[in-house]
Scaffold this active site. Structure first.
Site, short mmCIF file in Angstrom:
data_model
loop_
_atom_site.label_atom_id
_atom_site.label_comp_id
_atom_site.label_asym_id
_atom_site.label_seq_id
_atom_site.Cartn_x
_atom_site.Cartn_y
_atom_site.Cartn_z
N HIS A 1 1.02 -1.23 0.13
CA HIS A 1 0.13 -0.12 -0.02
C HIS A 1 0.90 1.24 -0.08
O HIS A 1 2.13 1.37 0.44
CB HIS A 1 -0.93 0.11 1.14
CG HIS A 1 -0.24 -0.04 2.48
ND1 HIS A 1 0.03 1.16 3.18
CD2 HIS A 1 -0.32 -1.24 3.23
CE1 HIS A 1 0.47 0.70 4.37
NE2 HIS A 1 0.47 -0.66 4.37
N HIS B 1 7.32 2.60 11.33
CA HIS B 1 8.14 3.64 10.54
C HIS B 1 8.57 4.81 11.69
O HIS B 1 8.18 5.03 12.48
CB HIS B 1 7.31 4.12 9.22
CG HIS B 1 6.28 5.17 9.61
ND1 HIS B 1 5.16 4.59 10.33
CD2 HIS B 1 6.28 6.27 9.35
CE1 HIS B 1 4.25 5.64 10.44
NE2 HIS B 1 4.80 6.90 9.82
N GLU C 1 3.92 13.92 13.23
CA GLU C 1 2.49 13.41 12.96
C GLU C 1 1.48 13.70 14.26
O GLU C 1 1.98 13.07 15.47
CB GLU C 1 2.56 12.10 12.50
CG GLU C 1 3.32 11.57 11.32
CD GLU C 1 3.32 10.31 10.88
OE1 GLU C 1 2.69 9.36 11.84
OE2 GLU C 1 4.12 9.79 9.99
N TYR D 1 -9.40 3.05 15.01
CA TYR D 1 -8.27 3.29 14.01
C TYR D 1 -7.51 2.01 13.96
O TYR D 1 -7.44 1.15 14.88
CB TYR D 1 -7.35 4.38 14.74
CG TYR D 1 -6.21 4.66 13.67
CD1 TYR D 1 -6.43 4.89 12.30
CD2 TYR D 1 -4.89 4.44 14.19
CE1 TYR D 1 -5.35 5.07 11.42
CE2 TYR D 1 -3.70 4.47 13.40
CZ TYR D 1 -3.89 5.11 11.96
OH TYR D 1 -2.88 5.11 11.23
N HIS E 1 3.45 11.75 17.30
CA HIS E 1 4.55 11.03 17.14
C HIS E 1 5.65 11.93 16.46
O HIS E 1 5.28 12.22 15.04
CB HIS E 1 4.26 9.59 16.30
CG HIS E 1 3.49 8.91 17.00
ND1 HIS E 1 2.26 8.34 16.19
CD2 HIS E 1 3.63 7.90 18.09
CE1 HIS E 1 1.51 7.67 17.05
NE2 HIS E 1 2.48 7.16 18.07
N HIS F 1 7.07 4.59 15.33
CA HIS F 1 5.77 4.15 15.98
C HIS F 1 5.26 3.14 14.81
O HIS F 1 5.64 2.96 13.82
CB HIS F 1 4.92 5.53 16.19
CG HIS F 1 4.89 6.33 14.91
ND1 HIS F 1 5.89 7.13 14.32
CD2 HIS F 1 3.91 6.66 13.94
CE1 HIS F 1 5.62 7.67 13.53
NE2 HIS F 1 4.28 7.43 12.86
#
Length: 453
Positions: A306, A349, A355, A364, A379, A385
């Site tokens: 993705h 990542h 973010e 979520y 983050h 995270h």
């Protein structure tokens, strides 16, 4: 596009849907609208005498010499010029509304943070007194960076008006409905919608259905725009027609009023004898706008892997570095997951961008527990995270049939700058002290045996 409503007051049909007399469709369009017939000059901007004894005045959102495709301005035809809405100013304090640079010495911003929803209090709070800054980034004096806020609103502004000289404001409701009475018209705003109020535009906020809570991104830098779609082409993501700008509406009220101005992080108030929302007609492309998030059309992988989360960008505010945003507003909404042989949730990542996420409703996918509607997480840049153990194990062993990710809507304010926590975020807001522990139970699976998965 012209509206010739006979109303002299700020009145709309609240029950109409879609394109109706209250709103004009389009993003960045050059609009024209009048609340009284003939109030808008034709063929010129500044006639010697305006109809109805109005004053012509330009509101500029960019430098006069900005490239033509970026130049933004609106001509207003108003009962009084804006200089009549400004007298001597008195400095005031709104202690919970902070502006970058704002680095608190005894607060550590390095880390992974998550908060439960900030609760309402028994104290009546307006749009101004109910603003709670969570993070700041950049420097308002050099017009770079942003701040993120939670708003808690239970009381309407009565004969009180506000504008920010520092920033445009992106509003993301999570609970309750607000009505924004602006110089250029009225916006009703409810959860699953967003609105942008431009820098320098006067408005007041009323509670339609309360209590109201939501998120605010204060953008100090270049204005929000739609991201380039590249090879995606002309459709999908956020489409221009789904943005709505209000038609002209005005107040002609002689009543003691206050105007509060945010300027370089400081707040000042002035007292006047009338409503400043007196624009009877206007034309231009510098105006407030609302957008229905349920019209956002996500795109993604339909075979394997993705793309980066930037594929879900709704709006972007550019920086001086091509492709690196001052702010991206990113939406994670309902969508189908169909990729084969793929770990479908967001992967682990570290990111050059910082973010800050908020949950509007639902669950979520990368954090099944703990990230609740009204909650936030941060983050910061280069802080690792990703999914917690439950999300990782579930996605690693799930049957990869087509799956509808449903009943979910979260967003992200992402910036190239580090986001610094305020004292409120670190000490008063309901911080989840155990958030970092959500990764503790992740296990070592490596045993050196070829073919082991």
């Amino acid at each position: 596009m012209t509206d010739q409503s006979p109303s002299r007051r700020m009145v709309q049909d609240r029950n109409a849907q879609g394109t109706h007399p209250g709103y004009m469709p389009g993003f960045g369009n050059d609009f024209e609208t009048e609340a009284l017939p003939g109030a808008l000059p034709q063929g010129m901007n500044s006639p010697q005498k305006c109809e109805y004894g109005l004053y012509g005045e330009q509101l500029s959102g960019t430098a006069f010499t900005a490239p033509s495709h970026q130049n933004e301005r609106t001509w207003c035809y108003r009962i009084r010029p804006s200089v009549k809405h400004s007298r001597r100013y008195t400095k005031i304090d709104l202690p919970y509304w902070k502006t970058a640079p704002h680095v608190v010495e005894d607060v550590i911003s390095l880390g992974q943070y998550r908060w439960d929803p900030v609760p309402h209090s028994d104290t009546p709070l307006t749009w101004l007194t109910g603003m709670r800054t969570m993070t700041t980034a950049g420097d308002v004096n050099t017009q770079v960076g942003m701040a993120s806020h939670i708003y808690l609103v239970t009381a309407s502004m009565v004969d009180e008006y506000f504008y920010s000289a520092d920033s445009e404001i992106l509003i993301v409701p999570q609970e309750g409905t607000l009505r924004f009475f602006t110089e250029l018209g009225i916006i009703d705003l409810a959860p699953q919608e967003i609105a942008i109020i431009p820098r320098g535009l006067l408005y007041r906020v009323e509670v339609v259905e309360g209590p109201a809570r939501g998120f605010v991104c204060e953008n100090y830098g270049q204005k929000f725009e739609l991201p380039g779609r590249g090879p995606i082409g002309a459709n999908c993501m956020a489409n221009r027609r789904d943005f709505k700008t209000p038609v002209a509406a005005f107040e002609d009220r002689e009543v003691p009023s206050t105007v509060t101005v945010k300027w370089c992080g400081q707040f000042h108030v002035t007292e006047i004898g009338h409503s400043p929302l007196d624009v009877v007609a206007w034309h231009g492309n510098y105006a407030p706008v609302k957008y229905d998030l349920t019209t956002y059309c996500p795109v993604g992988a339909i075979l394997f892997d993705h793309p980066d989360p930037s594929i879900f960008t709704v709006l972007t505010a550019p920086s001086g570095v091509p492709g690196t945003a001052n702010i991206d507003f990113v939406l994670f909404r309902e969508r189908w997951m169909v990729a084969e042989d793929t770990f479908r949730p967001p992967w682990y990542h570290k990111n050059i961008m910082s973010e800050l996420m908020g949950n509007i409703y639902g669950q979520y996918d990368a954090k099944p527990q703990g990230f609740v509607p009204g909650g936030m997480s941060l983050h910061n840049m280069m802080l690792p995270h990703g999914p917690d153990r439950e999300a990782f194990e579930g996605a690693s062993s799930a049957e990869l049939a087509p799956h509808k990710l449903d009943d979910t809507m979260s967003f992200m304010f992402e910036t190239r700058f580090p986001q610094h926590l305020t004292a409120f975020a670190a000490k008063e807001a309901p911080l989840q002290d155990d958030y970092i522990d959500c990764w503790t139970s992740l296990e070592k699976k490596f045993d050196g045996t070829p073919g082991t998965k």
